[in-house]
Design a protein around this motif. Structure first.
Motif, PDB file in Angstrom:
ATOM      1  N   UNK A  98       0.811  -1.208   0.000  1.00 23.45           N
ATOM      2  CA  UNK A  98       0.000   0.000   0.000  1.00 23.45           C
ATOM      3  C   UNK A  98       0.849   1.264   0.000  1.00 23.45           C
ATOM      4  N   UNK A  99       1.966   1.252   0.679  1.00 24.57           N
ATOM      5  CA  UNK A  99       2.804   2.433   0.808  1.00 24.57           C
ATOM      6  C   UNK A  99       4.215   2.120   0.309  1.00 24.57           C
ATOM      7  N   UNK A 100       4.506   2.505  -0.934  1.00 19.78           N
ATOM      8  CA  UNK A 100       5.852   2.217  -1.436  1.00 19.78           C
ATOM      9  C   UNK A 100       6.901   3.021  -0.678  1.00 19.78           C
ATOM     10  N   UNK A 101       8.076   2.464  -0.595  1.00 22.92           N
ATOM     11  CA  UNK A 101       9.182   3.181   0.027  1.00 22.92           C
ATOM     12  C   UNK A 101       9.584   4.325  -0.897  1.00 22.92           C
ATOM     13  N   UNK A 102      10.382   5.223  -0.397  1.00 21.10           N
ATOM     14  CA  UNK A 102      10.879   6.340  -1.211  1.00 21.10           C
ATOM     15  C   UNK A 102      11.669   5.790  -2.401  1.00 21.10           C
ATOM     16  N   UNK A 103      12.470   4.762  -2.158  1.00 17.94           N
ATOM     17  CA  UNK A 103      13.250   4.159  -3.242  1.00 17.94           C
ATOM     18  C   UNK A 103      12.304   3.596  -4.307  1.00 17.94           C
ATOM     19  N   UNK A 104      11.266   2.894  -3.888  1.00 23.20           N
ATOM     20  CA  UNK A 104      10.306   2.350  -4.848  1.00 23.20           C
ATOM     21  C   UNK A 104       9.627   3.469  -5.630  1.00 23.20           C
ATOM     22  N   UNK A 105       9.326   4.564  -4.954  1.00 25.14           N
ATOM     23  CA  UNK A 105       8.702   5.712  -5.610  1.00 25.14           C
ATOM     24  C   UNK A 105       9.628   6.295  -6.676  1.00 25.14           C
ATOM     25  N   UNK A 142      23.952   4.562  -5.190  1.00 25.37           N
ATOM     26  CA  UNK A 142      23.241   3.450  -4.542  1.00 25.37           C
ATOM     27  C   UNK A 142      23.650   2.133  -5.175  1.00 25.37           C
ATOM     28  N   UNK A 143      23.716   1.084  -4.324  1.00 21.80           N
ATOM     29  CA  UNK A 143      24.062  -0.231  -4.854  1.00 21.80           C
ATOM     30  C   UNK A 143      22.792  -1.031  -5.140  1.00 21.80           C
ATOM     31  N   UNK A 164      21.698   4.585   4.790  1.00 15.56           N
ATOM     32  CA  UNK A 164      22.287   5.437   5.822  1.00 15.56           C
ATOM     33  C   UNK A 164      21.567   6.784   5.785  1.00 15.56           C
ATOM     34  N   UNK A 165      21.760   7.593   6.817  1.00 13.14           N
ATOM     35  CA  UNK A 165      21.135   8.918   6.852  1.00 13.14           C
ATOM     36  C   UNK A 165      21.575   9.755   5.653  1.00 13.14           C
ATOM     37  N   UNK A 166      22.862   9.660   5.305  1.00 16.29           N
ATOM     38  CA  UNK A 166      23.370  10.408   4.163  1.00 16.29           C
ATOM     39  C   UNK A 166      22.675   9.961   2.870  1.00 16.29           C
ATOM     40  N   UNK A 167      22.501   8.662   2.706  1.00 16.77           N
ATOM     41  CA  UNK A 167      21.861   8.145   1.500  1.00 16.77           C
ATOM     42  C   UNK A 167      20.373   8.487   1.461  1.00 16.77           C
ATOM     43  N   UNK A 168      19.753   8.607   2.604  1.00 15.38           N
ATOM     44  CA  UNK A 168      18.347   9.044   2.635  1.00 15.38           C
ATOM     45  C   UNK A 168      18.235  10.470   2.098  1.00 15.38           C
ATOM     46  N   UNK A 169      19.191  11.310   2.447  1.00 20.40           N
ATOM     47  CA  UNK A 169      19.216  12.682   1.913  1.00 20.40           C
ATOM     48  C   UNK A 169      19.475  12.659   0.412  1.00 20.40           C
ATOM     49  N   UNK A 170      20.412  11.813  -0.011  1.00 18.14           N
ATOM     50  CA  UNK A 170      20.703  11.692  -1.438  1.00 18.14           C
ATOM     51  C   UNK A 170      19.458  11.261  -2.210  1.00 18.14           C
ATOM     52  N   UNK A 171      18.696  10.339  -1.623  1.00 18.57           N
ATOM     53  CA  UNK A 171      17.513   9.820  -2.302  1.00 18.57           C
ATOM     54  C   UNK A 171      16.491  10.935  -2.534  1.00 18.57           C
TER      55      UNK A 171
END
Length: 150
Positions: free
Chosen positions: A36-43, A103-104, A115-122
């Motif tokens: 129901x709720x895709x992750x940010x990466x999925x989005x 991202x790998x 990681x927190x840094x990668x969340x910002x990158x996303x």
């Protein structure tokens, strides 16, 4: 005594079955939430997947516009539309390369924790891919409009 052993065995089996069912229900619930709720990466990947099939259309339209742009000159609407298509294509290629450098495969395809840094990158990559999507859609629309007038 025999009855006590049977009762304890039954209680143990019931308890084990109950725990398994609870864990299964929790897992099913988590799967439903993920559906129901895709992750940010999925989005972000969904946006990419939405426009990636249009890359062939970009190339086809460039091919159709090139003879017109060549004959009408670099200041023509056709030449501008062709350049916009080429720029949109380059933007997609650049975005994919940059995204792949940040991202790998585990993070992209399997939902590995970021990681927190990668969340910002996303978040940055989401903005970029939205812009790429807009550039692709706008350039295709403009090129098709021009070609339909020929």
């Amino acid at each position: 005594m025999k009855n006590l052993v049977v009762i304890l065995a039954l209680l143990g089996m019931f308890s084990a079955f109950s725990c398994k069912e609870t864990k299964r229900a929790e897992a099913d619930s988590k799967e439903k939430v993920n559906l129901e709720e895709p992750t940010k990466m999925e989005h972000v990947m969904k946006i990419h997947d939405e426009v990636m099939p249009k890359m062939g259309t970009l190339g086809k339209l460039v091919g159709q516009l090139k003879p017109l742009a060549d004959s009408l000159g670099i200041n023509s609407a056709e030449a501008k539309a062709m350049k916009d298509l080429q720029d949109a294509n380059k933007a997609m290629m650049d975005w994919m390369q940059g995204f792949g450098n940040r991202f790998d495969a585990e993070e992209i395809m399997k939902g590995k924790e970021l990681s927190d840094e990668k969340k910002k990158w996303l978040l940055e990559e989401e903005e970029k891919v939205i812009q790429v999507k807009n550039d692709i859609n706008t350039s295709i629309k403009k090129a098709q409009e021009l070609l339909s007038q020929q």
